[in-house]
Structure formats: C-alpha cells, structure tokens
Design a protein around this motif. Structure first.
Motif, PDB file in Angstrom:
ATOM      1  N   LEU A  84      36.206  36.064  30.958  1.00 15.01           N
ATOM      2  CA  LEU A  84      35.028  36.749  31.777  1.00 15.01           C
ATOM      3  C   LEU A  84      35.437  38.285  31.794  1.00 15.01           C
ATOM      4  O   LEU A  84      36.492  38.487  32.359  1.00 15.01           O
ATOM      5  CB  LEU A  84      34.917  36.216  33.211  1.00 15.01           C
ATOM      6  CG  LEU A  84      33.869  36.631  34.251  1.00 15.01           C
ATOM      7  CD1 LEU A  84      32.441  36.646  33.345  1.00 15.01           C
ATOM      8  CD2 LEU A  84      33.974  36.444  35.505  1.00 15.01           C
ATOM      9  N   GLY A  85      34.291  39.013  31.384  1.00  9.00           N
ATOM     10  CA  GLY A  85      34.756  40.344  31.429  1.00  9.00           C
ATOM     11  C   GLY A  85      33.611  41.107  32.409  1.00  9.00           C
ATOM     12  O   GLY A  85      32.801  40.543  32.688  1.00  9.00           O
ATOM     13  N   GLY A  86      33.870  42.531  32.780  1.00 12.34           N
ATOM     14  CA  GLY A  86      32.966  43.030  33.779  1.00 12.34           C
ATOM     15  C   GLY A  86      33.222  42.901  35.080  1.00 12.34           C
ATOM     16  O   GLY A  86      33.319  43.649  35.812  1.00 12.34           O
ATOM     17  N   ARG A  87      33.537  41.495  35.682  1.00 12.06           N
ATOM     18  CA  ARG A  87      33.694  41.009  36.909  1.00 12.06           C
ATOM     19  C   ARG A  87      34.611  40.156  37.156  1.00 12.06           C
ATOM     20  O   ARG A  87      34.787  39.251  36.019  1.00 12.06           O
ATOM     21  CB  ARG A  87      32.585  40.935  37.797  1.00 12.06           C
ATOM     22  CG  ARG A  87      31.631  42.177  37.696  1.00 12.06           C
ATOM     23  CD  ARG A  87      30.194  41.817  38.256  1.00 12.06           C
ATOM     24  NE  ARG A  87      29.306  42.819  37.979  1.00 12.06           N
ATOM     25  CZ  ARG A  87      28.524  43.341  38.882  1.00 12.06           C
ATOM     26  NH1 ARG A  87      28.286  42.853  40.006  1.00 12.06           N
ATOM     27  NH2 ARG A  87      27.738  44.443  38.766  1.00 12.06           N
ATOM     28  N   ARG A  88      35.227  39.666  38.394  1.00 12.71           N
ATOM     29  CA  ARG A  88      36.126  38.401  38.517  1.00 12.71           C
ATOM     30  C   ARG A  88      35.240  37.253  38.807  1.00 12.71           C
ATOM     31  O   ARG A  88      35.833  36.408  39.152  1.00 12.71           O
ATOM     32  CB  ARG A  88      37.322  38.891  39.122  1.00 12.71           C
ATOM     33  CG  ARG A  88      38.131  40.036  38.557  1.00 12.71           C
ATOM     34  CD  ARG A  88      39.271  40.179  39.335  1.00 12.71           C
ATOM     35  NE  ARG A  88      38.890  41.156  40.308  1.00 12.71           N
ATOM     36  CZ  ARG A  88      39.762  41.264  41.368  1.00 12.71           C
ATOM     37  NH1 ARG A  88      40.911  40.657  41.577  1.00 12.71           N
ATOM     38  NH2 ARG A  88      39.374  42.163  42.472  1.00 12.71           N
ATOM     39  N   PHE A  89      34.187  37.442  39.256  1.00 13.32           N
ATOM     40  CA  PHE A  89      33.406  36.471  40.025  1.00 13.32           C
ATOM     41  C   PHE A  89      31.822  36.320  39.306  1.00 13.32           C
ATOM     42  O   PHE A  89      31.553  37.289  38.585  1.00 13.32           O
ATOM     43  CB  PHE A  89      33.293  36.735  41.404  1.00 13.32           C
ATOM     44  CG  PHE A  89      32.674  38.024  41.704  1.00 13.32           C
ATOM     45  CD1 PHE A  89      31.230  38.212  41.689  1.00 13.32           C
ATOM     46  CD2 PHE A  89      33.472  39.075  41.867  1.00 13.32           C
ATOM     47  CE1 PHE A  89      30.649  39.587  42.082  1.00 13.32           C
ATOM     48  CE2 PHE A  89      32.911  40.243  42.234  1.00 13.32           C
ATOM     49  CZ  PHE A  89      31.479  40.451  42.055  1.00 13.32           C
ATOM     50  N   THR A  90      31.537  34.932  39.484  1.00 10.48           N
ATOM     51  CA  THR A  90      29.920  34.783  39.083  1.00 10.48           C
ATOM     52  C   THR A  90      28.999  34.315  40.192  1.00 10.48           C
ATOM     53  O   THR A  90      27.887  34.166  39.803  1.00 10.48           O
ATOM     54  CB  THR A  90      30.151  33.716  37.892  1.00 10.48           C
ATOM     55  OG1 THR A  90      30.764  32.595  38.648  1.00 10.48           O
ATOM     56  CG2 THR A  90      30.876  34.117  36.960  1.00 10.48           C
ATOM     57  N   TRP A  91      29.479  34.375  41.429  1.00  9.16           N
ATOM     58  CA  TRP A  91      28.545  33.825  42.441  1.00  9.16           C
ATOM     59  C   TRP A  91      28.937  34.500  43.655  1.00  9.16           C
ATOM     60  O   TRP A  91      30.107  34.978  43.963  1.00  9.16           O
ATOM     61  CB  TRP A  91      28.818  32.388  42.875  1.00  9.16           C
ATOM     62  CG  TRP A  91      28.175  31.905  44.216  1.00  9.16           C
ATOM     63  CD1 TRP A  91      26.801  31.324  44.206  1.00  9.16           C
ATOM     64  CD2 TRP A  91      28.567  31.915  45.236  1.00  9.16           C
ATOM     65  NE1 TRP A  91      26.329  31.057  45.308  1.00  9.16           N
ATOM     66  CE2 TRP A  91      27.445  31.329  46.223  1.00  9.16           C
ATOM     67  CE3 TRP A  91      29.617  32.270  46.246  1.00  9.16           C
ATOM     68  CZ2 TRP A  91      27.469  31.144  47.639  1.00  9.16           C
ATOM     69  CZ3 TRP A  91      29.741  32.055  47.339  1.00  9.16           C
ATOM     70  CH2 TRP A  91      28.847  31.635  48.144  1.00  9.16           C
ATOM     71  N   VAL A  92      27.820  34.984  44.509  1.00  8.90           N
ATOM     72  CA  VAL A  92      28.000  35.926  45.659  1.00  8.90           C
ATOM     73  C   VAL A  92      27.177  35.429  46.873  1.00  8.90           C
ATOM     74  O   VAL A  92      26.063  35.206  46.299  1.00  8.90           O
ATOM     75  CB  VAL A  92      27.588  37.429  45.161  1.00  8.90           C
ATOM     76  CG1 VAL A  92      27.866  38.104  46.657  1.00  8.90           C
ATOM     77  CG2 VAL A  92      28.666  37.796  44.081  1.00  8.90           C
ATOM     78  N   ASN A  93      27.529  35.165  47.988  1.00  5.94           N
ATOM     79  CA  ASN A  93      26.665  34.647  48.972  1.00  5.94           C
ATOM     80  C   ASN A  93      25.627  35.902  49.310  1.00  5.94           C
ATOM     81  O   ASN A  93      26.167  37.168  48.874  1.00  5.94           O
ATOM     82  CB  ASN A  93      27.233  34.197  49.923  1.00  5.94           C
ATOM     83  CG  ASN A  93      28.033  35.190  50.956  1.00  5.94           C
ATOM     84  OD1 ASN A  93      28.308  36.213  50.412  1.00  5.94           O
ATOM     85  ND2 ASN A  93      28.863  34.801  52.240  1.00  5.94           N
ATOM     86  N   ASN A  94      24.560  35.600  50.163  1.00  2.00           N
ATOM     87  CA  ASN A  94      23.694  36.611  50.442  1.00  2.00           C
ATOM     88  C   ASN A  94      24.239  37.786  51.237  1.00  2.00           C
ATOM     89  O   ASN A  94      23.797  38.957  51.035  1.00  2.00           O
ATOM     90  CB  ASN A  94      22.306  35.982  51.024  1.00  2.00           C
ATOM     91  CG  ASN A  94      21.630  35.169  50.267  1.00  2.00           C
ATOM     92  OD1 ASN A  94      21.684  35.226  49.013  1.00  2.00           O
ATOM     93  ND2 ASN A  94      20.897  34.250  50.755  1.00  2.00           N
ATOM     94  N   ALA A  95      25.184  37.621  51.741  1.00  3.29           N
ATOM     95  CA  ALA A  95      25.906  38.742  52.669  1.00  3.29           C
ATOM     96  C   ALA A  95      26.787  39.540  51.914  1.00  3.29           C
ATOM     97  O   ALA A  95      27.181  40.395  52.324  1.00  3.29           O
ATOM     98  CB  ALA A  95      26.544  38.287  54.089  1.00  3.29           C
ATOM     99  N   ALA A  96      27.047  39.081  50.630  1.00  2.00           N
ATOM    100  CA  ALA A  96      28.187  39.686  49.893  1.00  2.00           C
ATOM    101  C   ALA A  96      29.373  39.667  50.436  1.00  2.00           C
ATOM    102  O   ALA A  96      30.395  40.758  50.248  1.00  2.00           O
ATOM    103  CB  ALA A  96      27.705  41.034  49.510  1.00  2.00           C
ATOM    104  N   THR A  97      29.787  38.619  51.215  1.00  2.60           N
ATOM    105  CA  THR A  97      31.002  38.589  52.017  1.00  2.60           C
ATOM    106  C   THR A  97      32.054  37.528  51.102  1.00  2.60           C
ATOM    107  O   THR A  97      33.230  37.492  51.476  1.00  2.60           O
ATOM    108  CB  THR A  97      31.187  38.112  53.453  1.00  2.60           C
ATOM    109  OG1 THR A  97      30.114  36.939  53.501  1.00  2.60           O
ATOM    110  CG2 THR A  97      30.293  39.182  54.229  1.00  2.60           C
ATOM    111  N   LYS A  98      31.222  36.634  50.461  1.00  2.07           N
ATOM    112  CA  LYS A  98      32.245  35.644  49.547  1.00  2.07           C
ATOM    113  C   LYS A  98      31.781  35.774  48.179  1.00  2.07           C
ATOM    114  O   LYS A  98      30.433  35.690  47.845  1.00  2.07           O
ATOM    115  CB  LYS A  98      31.914  34.148  50.262  1.00  2.07           C
ATOM    116  CG  LYS A  98      32.274  33.964  51.429  1.00  2.07           C
ATOM    117  CD  LYS A  98      31.960  32.648  52.027  1.00  2.07           C
ATOM    118  CE  LYS A  98      32.695  32.328  53.429  1.00  2.07           C
ATOM    119  NZ  LYS A  98      32.347  31.046  54.011  1.00  2.07           N
ATOM    120  N   MET A  99      32.975  35.773  47.291  1.00  4.76           N
ATOM    121  CA  MET A  99      32.742  35.915  45.847  1.00  4.76           C
ATOM    122  C   MET A  99      33.443  34.840  45.344  1.00  4.76           C
ATOM    123  O   MET A  99      34.551  34.823  45.607  1.00  4.76           O
ATOM    124  CB  MET A  99      32.829  37.321  45.549  1.00  4.76           C
ATOM    125  CG  MET A  99      32.064  38.320  45.957  1.00  4.76           C
ATOM    126  SD  MET A  99      32.748  39.931  45.609  1.00  4.76           S
ATOM    127  CE  MET A  99      32.068  40.815  46.983  1.00  4.76           C
TER     128      MET A  99
END
Length: 149
Positions: free
Chosen positions: A5-20
């Motif tokens: 994976l390039g660009g970012r280290r995660f593929t899912w974010v909760n609505n508050a952007a506190t968990k990735m």
C-alpha cells in the motif's frame, strides 16, 4: 501475495477520524506480480464512505543510471580540489560536448583517484573494532538496567 500500500498506511477511518486501520487488502497471484512487478496500491482521499478507495497502480519509472554521485566527505580530502581543477582544465574534458558526458568523465577520474591512503583504511578498521567493543559494553549495561526495571 498482498500488494503493498502506498500513499497512506490505512484504508478505513471512522467518522470522527479517531481510529484508522488497514482492513482492505488486495491479493494477487505470484504470476501477476511476476508480470507486473512494480504494482502497488494507492489509497486515495476518502469520499462519502468510511473506506478509502484503492487504486491498483503499475508504473515503471526509469530515469536511467545516475550520471554522477558525489559524497560530501570527498570534498574534505586534501587532493580533491586539485584533482577536479586539473581535470576540468584537461583538453579532453573541454572537448566533451554535453554536461552529462563531462560528469561521466569526472566520475571515472574520481573512481580511479585514490583519495584514501592505506594507513587511513587501517586506522578506520581499528577504530571500528574499538567502537564495536564500546557499543557491546553499553548494550550489556542497557540490558541489565532493563531487567532491573
């Protein structure tokens, strides 16, 4: 095989952007990776979904060999400036047309120049052995302190 994976280290974010987390993955067979060796996933910016869209990307970028590599430490050698000055004033260097050819010429000259003496290499090896002994002693002390805590 899991595609990097390039660009970012995660593929899912909760609505508050506190968990990735990286929960979305793409698996391909080894045959695909052997054909498209430079394949990677790029996580794009999040839209309406809590999952980031993934772009399956294969791009081969080859800028060719590096024409010239100069280490900053070379400038500190006493003969460096003299070698460069002599070769820049050399008629063969002046007859070279492109800047790329001139850099290639200087690269060969610097590779053949013996900037480091044998005594300096021996001194470096001795110092390296001494430093290794000191670091092993410090590692042992750190390990003992960690066990005590």
């Amino acid at each position: 095989m899991d595609v990097p994976l390039g660009g970012r280290r995660f593929t899912w974010v909760n609505n508050a952007a506190t968990k990735m987390m990286r929960i979305d993955r793409v698996l391909v067979s080894m045959n695909v990776m052997s054909i498209f060796g430079d394949t990677k996933l790029i996580a794009l910016p999040r839209g309406a979904s809590d999952h980031l869209p993934l772009l399956f990307h294969n791009e081969v970028v080859d800028f060719g060999p590096t024409p010239f590599k100069l280490f900053h430490s070379w400038v500190n050698y006493p003969d460096f400036h003299q070698i460069i000055t002599e070769d820049i004033n050399n008629p063969h260097y002046l007859s070279l047309g492109s800047f790329h050819d001139k850099l290639r010429y200087l690269k060969v000259i610097l590779k053949n120049a013996n900037l480091v003496t044998d005594e300096e290499l021996i001194e470096k090896q001795v110092i390296s052995v001494e430093l290794d002994k000191i670091l092993k002693i410090e590692d042992a002390d750190t390990l003992q302190k960690a066990r005590i805590k």
